[in-house]
Design an enzyme around this catalytic site. Sequence first.
Site, mmCIF file in Angstrom:
data_model
loop_
_atom_site.group_PDB
_atom_site.id
_atom_site.type_symbol
_atom_site.label_atom_id
_atom_site.label_comp_id
_atom_site.label_asym_id
_atom_site.label_seq_id
_atom_site.Cartn_x
_atom_site.Cartn_y
_atom_site.Cartn_z
ATOM 1 N N ARG A 4 -3.452 -1.571 13.513
ATOM 2 C CA ARG A 4 -4.927 -1.522 13.519
ATOM 3 C C ARG A 4 -5.432 -2.910 13.875
ATOM 4 N NH1 ARG A 4 -3.630 1.825 9.136
ATOM 5 N NH2 ARG A 4 -4.244 3.994 9.471
ATOM 6 N N GLU A 47 0.797 -1.225 0.000
ATOM 7 C CA GLU A 47 0.000 0.000 0.000
ATOM 8 C C GLU A 47 0.830 1.277 0.000
ATOM 9 O OE1 GLU A 47 -3.321 0.149 2.747
ATOM 10 O OE2 GLU A 47 -3.414 -2.027 2.757
ATOM 11 N N ASP A 77 -2.609 -4.578 3.489
ATOM 12 C CA ASP A 77 -2.819 -4.872 4.911
ATOM 13 C C ASP A 77 -3.818 -6.009 5.125
ATOM 14 O OD1 ASP A 77 -1.058 -2.887 5.581
ATOM 15 O OD2 ASP A 77 -2.598 -1.374 5.932
ATOM 16 N N TYR A 111 1.334 -4.855 13.176
ATOM 17 C CA TYR A 111 0.275 -4.034 12.581
ATOM 18 C C TYR A 111 -0.507 -3.289 13.654
ATOM 19 C CZ TYR A 111 -3.341 -2.744 9.236
ATOM 20 O OH TYR A 111 -4.203 -2.045 8.427
ATOM 21 N N GLU A 123 -10.104 -3.376 4.976
ATOM 22 C CA GLU A 123 -9.720 -2.328 4.026
ATOM 23 C C GLU A 123 -8.615 -2.833 3.099
ATOM 24 O OE1 GLU A 123 -11.051 1.491 2.971
ATOM 25 O OE2 GLU A 123 -11.657 0.234 4.647
ATOM 26 N N HIS A 136 -5.730 -10.754 14.326
ATOM 27 C CA HIS A 136 -4.414 -10.124 14.394
ATOM 28 C C HIS A 136 -3.826 -10.364 15.776
ATOM 29 C CE1 HIS A 136 -4.869 -8.126 10.632
ATOM 30 N NE2 HIS A 136 -5.856 -7.365 11.030
ATOM 31 N N ASP A 185 -6.519 -6.570 6.805
ATOM 32 C CA ASP A 185 -7.803 -6.239 7.415
ATOM 33 C C ASP A 185 -8.801 -6.016 6.286
ATOM 34 O OD1 ASP A 185 -7.042 -3.799 6.360
ATOM 35 O OD2 ASP A 185 -6.743 -2.811 8.277
#
Length: 954
Positions: free
Chosen positions: A336, A18, A104, A334, A108, A381, A106
């Site tokens: 988030r 990203e 990532d 990570y 998103e 996570h 997740d």
Amino acid sequence: MSPTSETAQGGRRLVIVESPAKAKTIKGYLGPGYVVEASVGHIRDLPSGAAEVPEKYTGEVRRLGVDVDHDFQPIYVVNADKKAQVRKLKELLAESDELFLATDEDREGEAIAWHLQEVLKPKVPVHRMVFHEITKDAIQAAVANPRELNKRMVDAQETRRILDRLYGYEVSPVLWKKVMRGLSAGRVQSVATRLVVERERERIAFRSAEYWDLTGTFSTGRAGDPSDPSSLVARLASVDGRRVAQGRDFGADGRLKSDTVLHLDEANARALAAALADTRFAVRSVESKPYRRSPYAPFRTTTLQQEASRKLGFGAKATMQVAQKLYENGFITYMRTDSTILSDTAVGAARAQVTQLYGADYLPEKPRVYAGKVKNAQEAHEAIRPSGDRFRTPAETGLTGDQFRLYELIWKRTVASQMKDATGNSVTVKIGGTAADGRDAEFSASGKTITFHGFMKAYVEGADDPNAELDDRERRLPQVAEGDALAAEEITADGHATKPPARYTEASLVKELEEREIGRPSTYASIIGTILDRGYVFKKGTALVPSFLSFAVVNLLEKHFGRLVDYDFTARMEDDLDRIARGEAQAVPWLKRFYFGEGGGEGSGAADAGNGDGDHLGGLKELVTDLGAIDAREISSFPVGDGIVLRVGRYGPYVERGEKDAEGHQRADVPEDLAPDELTVAYAEELLAKPSGDFELGADPVSGNQIVARDGRYGPYVTEILPENTPKTGKNAVKPRTASLFKTMSVDTVTLDEALKLMSLPRVVGADAEGVEITAQNGRYGPYLKKGTDSRSLTDEEQLFTITLEEALAIYAQPKQRGRAAAKPPLKELGTDPVSEKPVVVKDGRFGPYVTDGETNATLRTGDSVEEITPERGYELLAEKRAKGPAKKAAKKAPAKKATAKKTAAKKTTATKTAAAKKTAAKKTTTAKKTTTAKTATAAKTAAAKKTAAAESE
């Protein structure tokens, strides 16, 4: 699908992440057969305006970017600023044998990976590469063990995106029409704003109560040492067996909640203190209990934001920006995550450091396991921790500044989570005696001793209340036994007043949203950023203060869109979205129910939330269709008292008494940075009493024009009123003389002579030896001298009228200083910045007051004042500025190439010259028209896009 052996031996692999920073770090861990490139976030999204929607779509689809009549099909377009990057990715893919989507792990990130696959249309094997830390082992393991795209996660993200688009694009225009242009509504941001507004309403309704009690200092008569003090301080607990009222016993209305407690006023408290002056006191009871405190769970997103706010003064946004850099550079996992779980590798690393740094006595026999407490926690996570199978100590990282401080916080919390409990004893001592008037008084003192600090050796959690006692605080009491006599060294009467509920800080608002299960932890930083940027909330120190504008917005939403800002409804809607993510519900039936209000089908829970008035419920579309019932003036009006009303107008808040155009009508603007709970009747009266409008000073004896004083947008000024027939445009246009008032002047006291003197500026002081004129002028940034293009600041406004030519020449004879002629002393000193370790001061700058440590400057925000700013707020502003990095300079345009002049014949007839001139003029006219038309079209397109984009906020 796993990588093919053929490719593994000699093929070329394209890895898409990203961010460029992450790409740079990962590239260092992969071999020469890998090309690592960034998508730079999302490459595709819903259109930001109708101009971006393909021509084949019409009607509502062009406005919403979603086809609500065909199963809510989203219209995706490649972002204009990503088209070049998409071309680059396609070129790289054409030269590759495999594609790894390494966004990532997740929702998103999964959606970005899916969009990349949809846009790039790869004809080579595609793998989804996931990792939660950027270390060599983690990256190589991710390459060796890819997985398929998780379409269920993609669907979940897409449903949220569509829902937020419908919410923002349908509700925001209502705010434009009924409150003010440019406002926005959002599924979570509107609820977050409501929380802040409700807290302010509680503060406005709050009535303080006064109560008194006694504090006694009692001596054992023994010489004390640190382990056995000779005296203790105790507070009056009861009189004649009746408990003495404390702050918790009063309601928000200032009245006692129960009549069973004793409310002491000042007179009674002082009388009792006097009656106890010669009383013999004795220990009535000693109660000792074992004390035990377990370590805190490792950080997840919200707890990291809260602790960084409490301990480092970081806002939620600054915390996430710094954490992002730490993650991308391989220092932490990570950032988030909803999880408090540590991998076996992380547990082993933490336990090894406990033994190494603190000794085996601090290591529990078994590893500690932390169960997840977050409902519907997203994906498995790990918690936020230092990366790798051996944690680097902060000193070993080489980090500096904010990154060092945040890493240290994460490292300490992780290591402490695998340490033993802290243990000790808590003691309560009751002391009694009979006063001279016969009343029995009992005092109470509490103490705590920690015999084994355990995890507290590494880390102690902060508190939202700055006055709260932290876990590692000890209070040692003398070793006394029941029946021991004590002498009263001093007994004092103390007055107290109850306080209104504290405003939310960023940390406490994040905590409140999470406890109410509203929104997702990963979005809280952006939500708080949005309500600050929109002007719904501003900061006063670290407190979040709602603006008057937010009162009007929340008032409208509560009265006409109650379900949309209902806390339970929003939480249940979050549950439904998580059910869709788990495959337990279908997105389309749920969206239909939400938008159209159709009965039955999936998602009825969300549609029914907050409503118990029958089976049928109107959907969002029905709610925004009937706007006739919304009285714009009513929803923007709030009574202050004594006939005074606060109104929120298109140009800001103001107070008003009486009807407009009626006799006795009064109106006055309200400072936009005034906290709503500070707008009392007395203050409103003060605002209304201030003179407003033009102050007629008299006629200029030379021109005969009237001179008036006014309060303008940029401060008070004087000007002349020109006759009505004075030309205002064209060659003969006349502009009125105008001059700003000095700082020592005000519109209601300035005289005609002073006004005429001000309007005489600029004053010619004289000329230098070369004949260049020197003038004295009053500018936006203060008084100054001007000689050609050379300006020099003056230190005093009165110098404008008194400075002589000799004095001016002496100033110009000095080397020109950068900035002002003389550095002003700081407005306030705040202390030493914990990052740069340099003194932080508040200075007065060109654009207003700002904080600086000599390296970083940060302008004070709306709501911050020089008088009230705290050191912690100053450090927070500097931390946020550092997190943003240096301001990006606009790219300079290459200078236009000069057209090569063509040689022409030496002689031209007059007719030829005239014809050429006419032809050139015609071409210029045509070109100008084309350029104007193109610019107009582009401006219209941009304005339309901005207008539509303003409606949406996730």
